[in-house]
Design an enzyme around this catalytic site. Structure first.
Site, PDB file in Angstrom:
ATOM      1  N   ASP A  59       0.889  -1.399  -0.050  1.00 51.74           N
ATOM      2  CA  ASP A  59      -0.118   0.040   0.147  1.00 51.74           C
ATOM      3  C   ASP A  59       0.805   1.050   0.031  1.00 51.74           C
ATOM      4  O   ASP A  59       0.400   2.374  -0.255  1.00 51.74           O
ATOM      5  CB  ASP A  59      -1.066   0.097   1.131  1.00 51.74           C
ATOM      6  N   SER A  60       2.188   0.960   0.128  1.00 52.37           N
ATOM      7  CA  SER A  60       3.239   2.144  -0.053  1.00 52.37           C
ATOM      8  C   SER A  60       2.922   2.833  -1.551  1.00 52.37           C
ATOM      9  O   SER A  60       3.442   3.811  -1.707  1.00 52.37           O
ATOM     10  CB  SER A  60       4.537   1.708  -0.073  1.00 52.37           C
ATOM     11  N   ASP A  98      -1.186  -6.236  -0.610  1.00 53.40           N
ATOM     12  CA  ASP A  98      -1.370  -5.459   0.647  1.00 53.40           C
ATOM     13  C   ASP A  98      -2.797  -5.018   0.939  1.00 53.40           C
ATOM     14  O   ASP A  98      -3.328  -4.217  -0.185  1.00 53.40           O
ATOM     15  CB  ASP A  98      -0.484  -4.213   0.835  1.00 53.40           C
ATOM     16  N   LYS A 128      -1.514  -9.313   2.627  1.00 46.93           N
ATOM     17  CA  LYS A 128      -0.677  -9.005   3.959  1.00 46.93           C
ATOM     18  C   LYS A 128      -1.438  -8.085   4.612  1.00 46.93           C
ATOM     19  O   LYS A 128      -2.414  -7.326   4.205  1.00 46.93           O
ATOM     20  CB  LYS A 128       0.510  -8.087   3.365  1.00 46.93           C
ATOM     21  N   GLU A 130      -1.716  -5.605   8.233  1.00 48.19           N
ATOM     22  CA  GLU A 130      -1.039  -4.900   9.562  1.00 48.19           C
ATOM     23  C   GLU A 130      -1.659  -5.404  10.798  1.00 48.19           C
ATOM     24  O   GLU A 130      -3.239  -5.282  10.985  1.00 48.19           O
ATOM     25  CB  GLU A 130      -0.998  -3.557   9.170  1.00 48.19           C
ATOM     26  N   GLU A 197       8.785  -4.615  10.763  1.00 47.42           N
ATOM     27  CA  GLU A 197       8.899  -3.173  10.386  1.00 47.42           C
ATOM     28  C   GLU A 197       9.331  -2.267  11.436  1.00 47.42           C
ATOM     29  O   GLU A 197       8.669  -2.371  12.532  1.00 47.42           O
ATOM     30  CB  GLU A 197       7.737  -2.582   9.475  1.00 47.42           C
TER      31      GLU A 197
HETATM   32  O1  KIV Z   1       3.574  -1.155   1.654  1.00 40.88           O
HETATM   33  C1  KIV Z   1       4.662  -1.502   1.772  1.00 40.88           C
HETATM   34  O2  KIV Z   1       5.496  -1.356   0.931  1.00 40.88           O
HETATM   35  C2  KIV Z   1       4.942  -2.207   2.873  1.00 40.88           C
HETATM   36  C3  KIV Z   1       6.360  -2.815   2.975  1.00 40.88           C
HETATM   37  C4  KIV Z   1       7.350  -2.314   2.614  1.00 40.88           C
HETATM   38  C5  KIV Z   1       6.552  -4.047   4.184  1.00 40.88           C
HETATM   39  O3  KIV Z   1       4.219  -2.696   3.569  1.00 40.88           O
END
Ligand code: KIV
Length: 301
Positions: A59-60, A98, A128, A130, A197
């Site tokens: 989600d980055s 994510d 993924k 969190e 993280e």
């Molecule tokens: O969103 C992301 O890029 C991440 C990671 C870098 C672990 O969650």
């Protein structure tokens, strides 16, 4: 009917398809796992073809690609759009999607619906999520529906407002105890890997030794079973100074700037395009055209 075994044919050796189940083999062999983010087809191809084992559509994406302030605004539909593009570029790596903020926080049913969309529509192999202990029920529900889950604890960017900024977690005994509980709970819930993280190296090492699932560190020191970084961080494409844990392996900003400046300068100075970069008429058509033009000039003159 003959079936190719999941994980590829044995003779494919090192190039075998990475699966959620095969990640544990890396931990047992003490072979570090590599993971990078990707958000589009060309990046996915380059990262996959380089042999990186895991590709995360993180989600980055929110900041790296869409220019948002933080990860909170990115939606399921935006994430899915990019997961589909990445899917088309990945053959061997394990593809993780994510779950964005809000997609698993309301109730277990909508969390499962959203996880299922990533698998059915996006072609993701793992989702993924969190959060530790407090997300365990949601995570169990998704795993029960045959979708492998990657956990993510420590500095969880979706909790930025609660944490009061992006701060290293697990710096006092109470926080360390909570992180250990989070890790053990998710391990028992059956996550296929666990992102750690922004936590002290010593704490990440303790968690890695304690859990059976492979840990994938980002700002969590070298004892993790693998490492993940954001593609745009390692290539200087973030327009911001890097975090302490980022190592820059290239300067894409400089390469792109130079190419764009050169293109602009060439067009302005009539250096681009040249004759070799232009299409030409076939010889007979050109001869015919010259005859027509000559006739027109003669009629006018
Ligand atoms: O969103 C992301 O890029 C991440 C990671 C870098 C672990 O969650």
């Amino acid at each position: 009917m003959s079936l190719t075994p999941i994980g590829g044919l044995p003779q494919e050796g090192l190039r075998r398809k990475i699966t959620a189940a095969s990640l544990r083999e890396f931990k047992l062999r003490h072979e570090p796992i590599t993971c990078l983010t990707a958000y589009d087809y060309p990046t996915a191809r380059l990262v996959d073809e380089a042999g990186v084992e895991m590709i995360l559509v993180g989600d980055s994406l929110a900041q790296a690609i869409l220019g948002y302030e933080n990860t909170l605004s990115v939606t399921m539909d935006e994430m899915l759009h990019h997961v589909k593009a990445v899917r088309r570029g990945v053959k061997r790596a394990l593809l993780l999607a994510d779950m964005p903020y809000g997609s698993y926080h309301l109730d277990a049913k909508s969390a499962l619906e959203n996880a299922t969309r990533f698998v059915k529509e996006g072609g993701a192999e793992v989702v993924k999520i969190e959060g530790g202990e407090k997300r365990a029920d949601v995570i169990r529900g998704i795993i029960d529906a045959e979708i492998p889950v990657c956990g993510h604890i420590g500095l969880t960017p979706q909790s930025v407002n609660v944490m009061g900024g992006y701060k290293v977690q697990g710096k006092n005994l109470g926080e360390i105890e909570q992180l250990m509980r989070d890790a053990v709970t998710l391990d028992r819930a059956g996550v296929c890997c666990l992102v750690l993280e922004g936590i002290p190296r010593e704490v990440a090492a303790m968690i890695t030794a304690e859990v059976e699932t492979p840990t994938i560190g980002i700002g969590a020191g070298p004892e993790c079973d693998g490492q993940v970084l954001v593609f745009h961080d390692i290539l200087n494409l973030t327009f911001a100074p890097p975090a302490k844990f980022v190592r820059r392996y290239g300067d894409a900003e400089a390469v792109i700037k130079q190419a764009v400046d050169s293109f602009r300068a060439d067009v302005k100075s009539l250096q681009y395009p040249g004759d070799a970069e232009s299409y030409h008429l076939p010889r007979e058509t050109r001869a015919g055209l010259e005859t027509v033009l000559a006739r027109k000039r003669a009629m006018r003159g």
